[in-house]
Design an enzyme around this catalytic site. Sequence first.
Site, short mmCIF file in Angstrom:
data_model
loop_
_atom_site.label_atom_id
_atom_site.label_comp_id
_atom_site.label_asym_id
_atom_site.label_seq_id
_atom_site.Cartn_x
_atom_site.Cartn_y
_atom_site.Cartn_z
CB ALA A 62 37.37 26.96 37.68
N GLY A 103 40.33 22.54 39.11
CA GLY A 103 40.31 22.29 37.66
C GLY A 103 41.70 22.09 37.08
CD GLU A 106 37.94 18.94 38.38
OE1 GLU A 106 37.94 20.18 38.42
OE2 GLU A 106 36.90 18.26 38.42
CD GLU A 126 37.52 21.44 42.89
OE1 GLU A 126 38.13 20.78 43.77
OE2 GLU A 126 37.90 21.46 41.70
N1 3HC Z 1 40.25 31.80 40.85
C1 3HC Z 1 40.39 33.14 40.90
N2 3HC Z 1 41.32 33.76 41.63
C2 3HC Z 1 42.12 33.00 42.36
C3 3HC Z 1 42.03 31.60 42.39
C4 3HC Z 1 41.05 30.99 41.58
N3 3HC Z 1 40.92 29.67 41.51
N4 3HC Z 1 42.97 31.12 43.23
C5 3HC Z 1 43.62 32.18 43.72
N5 3HC Z 1 43.13 33.31 43.18
C6 3HC Z 1 43.61 34.69 43.41
C7 3HC Z 1 43.36 35.19 44.81
O1 3HC Z 1 42.09 35.78 44.91
C8 3HC Z 1 44.47 36.18 44.97
O2 3HC Z 1 44.08 37.35 44.29
P1 3HC Z 1 44.62 38.77 44.77
O3 3HC Z 1 46.10 38.74 44.60
O4 3HC Z 1 43.91 39.73 43.88
O5 3HC Z 1 44.21 38.88 46.20
C9 3HC Z 1 45.62 35.57 44.18
O6 3HC Z 1 45.02 34.65 43.29
C10 3HC Z 1 46.65 34.84 45.03
O7 3HC Z 1 45.95 33.94 45.89
P2 3HC Z 1 46.42 33.69 47.40
O8 3HC Z 1 46.65 34.99 48.08
O9 3HC Z 1 45.46 32.75 47.99
O10 3HC Z 1 47.82 33.01 47.13
P3 3HC Z 1 48.55 31.83 47.89
O11 3HC Z 1 49.83 31.63 47.19
O12 3HC Z 1 48.53 32.09 49.36
O13 3HC Z 1 47.62 30.53 47.67
C11 3HC Z 1 46.33 28.95 46.38
C12 3HC Z 1 47.47 30.01 46.39
C13 3HC Z 1 46.75 27.79 47.29
C14 3HC Z 1 46.15 28.47 44.98
C15 3HC Z 1 45.05 29.61 46.92
O14 3HC Z 1 44.84 30.83 46.26
C16 3HC Z 1 43.82 28.78 46.73
O15 3HC Z 1 43.55 27.90 47.52
N6 3HC Z 1 43.06 29.09 45.66
C17 3HC Z 1 41.80 28.44 45.41
C18 3HC Z 1 42.03 27.12 44.74
C19 3HC Z 1 40.71 26.48 44.44
O16 3HC Z 1 39.80 26.49 45.25
N7 3HC Z 1 40.62 25.92 43.25
C20 3HC Z 1 39.39 25.32 42.82
C21 3HC Z 1 38.64 26.33 42.05
S1 3HC Z 1 37.04 25.74 41.63
C22 3HC Z 1 37.35 24.72 40.34
O17 3HC Z 1 38.45 24.53 39.89
C23 3HC Z 1 36.09 24.11 39.76
C24 3HC Z 1 36.38 22.97 38.88
O18 3HC Z 1 36.28 21.79 39.62
C25 3HC Z 1 35.39 22.94 37.75
#
Ligand code: 3HC
Length: 697
Positions: A62, A103, A106, A126
């Site tokens: 997400a 997501g 998922e 998450e």
């Molecule tokens: N939503 C919005 N922005 C995101 C994002 C996300 N899920 N994941 C990464 N980004 C953005 C970062 O803020 C960053 O933005 P910027 O360039 O403006 O600073 C850019 O993407 C790149 O991210 P990283 O610098 O972290 O890049 P890496 O390559 O080092 O890592 C990653 C990539 C492993 C995917 C890491 O970004 C990460 O762990 N992201 C979060 C993943 C996450 O938590 N996903 C679950 C989201 S909640 C969800 O899905 C709910 C669902 O269950 C309903």
Amino acid sequence: MALHTEATRGAARIITFENPPVNALGIAMVGELLAAIDAAENDAAITTIVFTGSGSFFSAGADINDFLREPPKDAKNIRDLCARIERATKTYVAAIDGTAMGGGLELSLACDYRVATTRSKVGLPEIKLGLIPGAGGTQRLPRLIGAQPALEIMLKGDPVDAKRAKELGILDDVVEGDVIEAATKFAGAPRKRVSARQAELGIKGLGLFAAPFAVATAHKMVPPEDRGGFAAHKLIDAVEAALEFEFQRGLAREFRLFDELVRSAPAQALMHVFFAERELGKIPELEPAEPLDIKRAAIIGGGTMGTGIAITFASAGIPVTVVEPQDDQVERSRQTVFGTFSYHVQRGRMTQEEAWQRAQAIEFAKDYSAIKDVDIVVEAVFENMDVKKEVFTKLDATVKPGAILASNTSTLDIDAMAAQTKRPELVVGTHFFAPANIMKLLEIVRGKSSSAQTLQTAMALGKKLRKVSVLSGNAFGFIGNRMFFDYSREAIALAEEGVSPSRVDAVMKNFGMAMGPFATFDLSGVDVFWRIQQDRGDAVGKRTNIIDRLYQAGRYGQKTGAGFYKYEKGGREPIADPEVEKLFAEEALAAGIAPRNVSDEEIVKRLVYALVNVGADLLQSGIALRPGDIDIVFIYGYGFPPHHGGPMWYADEVGVANVVADIKRFGWDVSPMLAELAQRGQALKDYRPSAKELAHA
Ligand code: 3HC
Ligand code: NAI
């Protein structure tokens, strides 16, 4: 611009996510995908729908930004996407080449088949955001691989590589080459809904009570709800529902738990931490510059810090030479290096050969001539300006032109060191935290002449060393220690008012700090604090002679077996010491400080608001760029609980006006910035760095 593309290969419709940088499945993207699914479902020539992602991501899940604000009415999200796939009639395949998280995974679990390339990683992270998977992950993963392994994956939140994911049963196939090709092999294959399966525990031999036992054990193993375990308990509840209920009922339970969490203070705080960490490298007004390539490094001083920094460089694959004049110190340093790498081998984190290679990447030398060709030098000699100046003069004369000269000083003036050289633009502070090979924080200190390229190089190096790098202005104590000094002063003041050190520590641990302030003093050394008090009494305060008394008694902390606490021989567990309480009482009496009844609430407020007040001064003077930078420093450097978001975030949560009212009640000078924000009814998070550059105090 469209966030996805569509193509047809035989009877398969390939839907590719095109939403850089991470193909987040935000509201707009979901809207497009729902329409794309409808189109494919209505196309008689299509039997199979394949999802894939562009670049090195399938999808990171997400869009976390969507959780920070109220969604527009009728907004569709990943849940709707998964529900649509459940209802659909054709075959769905996820073709993963890269990262599939949250997501993103998922969505794949709602498909019938999942294939991935060998480089791919999948996970449900998450929990790190204080959430649980909220688009069916807690119901489908247990059905696919068993509740116990699913719970372990979701509680940790770490990604699993493709090979392991196949072994676990998350992926149907792992391929070397074209993942779309591999996915289209499933064209026309029968539907295989994960939701139709029964969830089982996934471990055998525990009989009828296995599931309730596993659930109860899991609840016991995670931190309590108010100590950072808020989401973990809800995750276990959701998995329990997967074991107990049919799919739709379990799903409804997951949705309810997720919806509660997403608005909760811990989740909002952790999402703030996520974005604050990613903002650190965005430095306004810093002209773009290509970082220099760091192929080889040198460390001056093989003491506590120098050795830890050398291990950090070697672990990142950068060969390093340590210049240390004392033979006995070289021996100690060598032993620490080998001890550290063998520990990693014992823990199964690296092979013997890798450990050997890394240890070999660290060389020792006595003379500066051994380091004349390195790209960066990090000085970690004694904290004494005369010694540092001498080192910088020698380095400038010996090390090749163009090499960066960095200092690991905790408090001293970077500009004074730069002034010893003919290359002040290449001088910068790189302040590691002890133990340097473990602590994630790195403060990068900008001297008045440090060039954009030098700063960019230091930031890039921080990333390579797997550190979280925060830029700081050049002022006494930089960001972290400057704040820690005010915090320490307040902790000591509380003890002077009759609160025992062990109670202060217990209250702060209960608040979530990794360690209480007095245990921290004993770890870093009362002698270190004493020395700072001698040099800069104004910075750390001196209402009583308590530090002198401890110092004179040889109570330096853990290293001498006694400090603010006592320790069993060789032990590290602090034991409350009535002797110290007596010392405090005597000193308080002599200084005319009357004992008071202090509530737990006041202890937390005085310590945390001390951080907030000084943090605001650091922002105003331009030493710290953003409130989020300060939060990251305190979380990664000093064990502030991430679920409170850092001191500045916490102040916003309480309300700046309330914080200011309490600070006035405590009789402190209110930081002008806080006073102004309170008056305007604004929050610290509304603060944006001004056009001015970081200050050089
Ligand atoms: N939503 C919005 N922005 C995101 C994002 C996300 N899920 N994941 C990464 N980004 C953005 C970062 O803020 C960053 O933005 P910027 O360039 O403006 O600073 C850019 O993407 C790149 O991210 P990283 O610098 O972290 O890049 P890496 O390559 O080092 O890592 C990653 C990539 C492993 C995917 C890491 O970004 C990460 O762990 N992201 C979060 C993943 C996450 O938590 N996903 C679950 C989201 S909640 C969800 O899905 C709910 C669902 O269950 C309903
Ligand atoms: P230390 O006393 O353990 O090590 C210093 C080492 O430098 C000694 O081995 C000494 O022999 C060597 N040395 C002294 N002069 C030298 C010279 N001219 N050339 C080469 N080597 C020389 O000290 P520590 O704790 O490692 O601190 C080093 C620096 O790191 C200090 O500036 C300190 O403020 C800073 N620092 C210390 C932290 C800590 O927790 N110990 C945390 C963060 C920074």
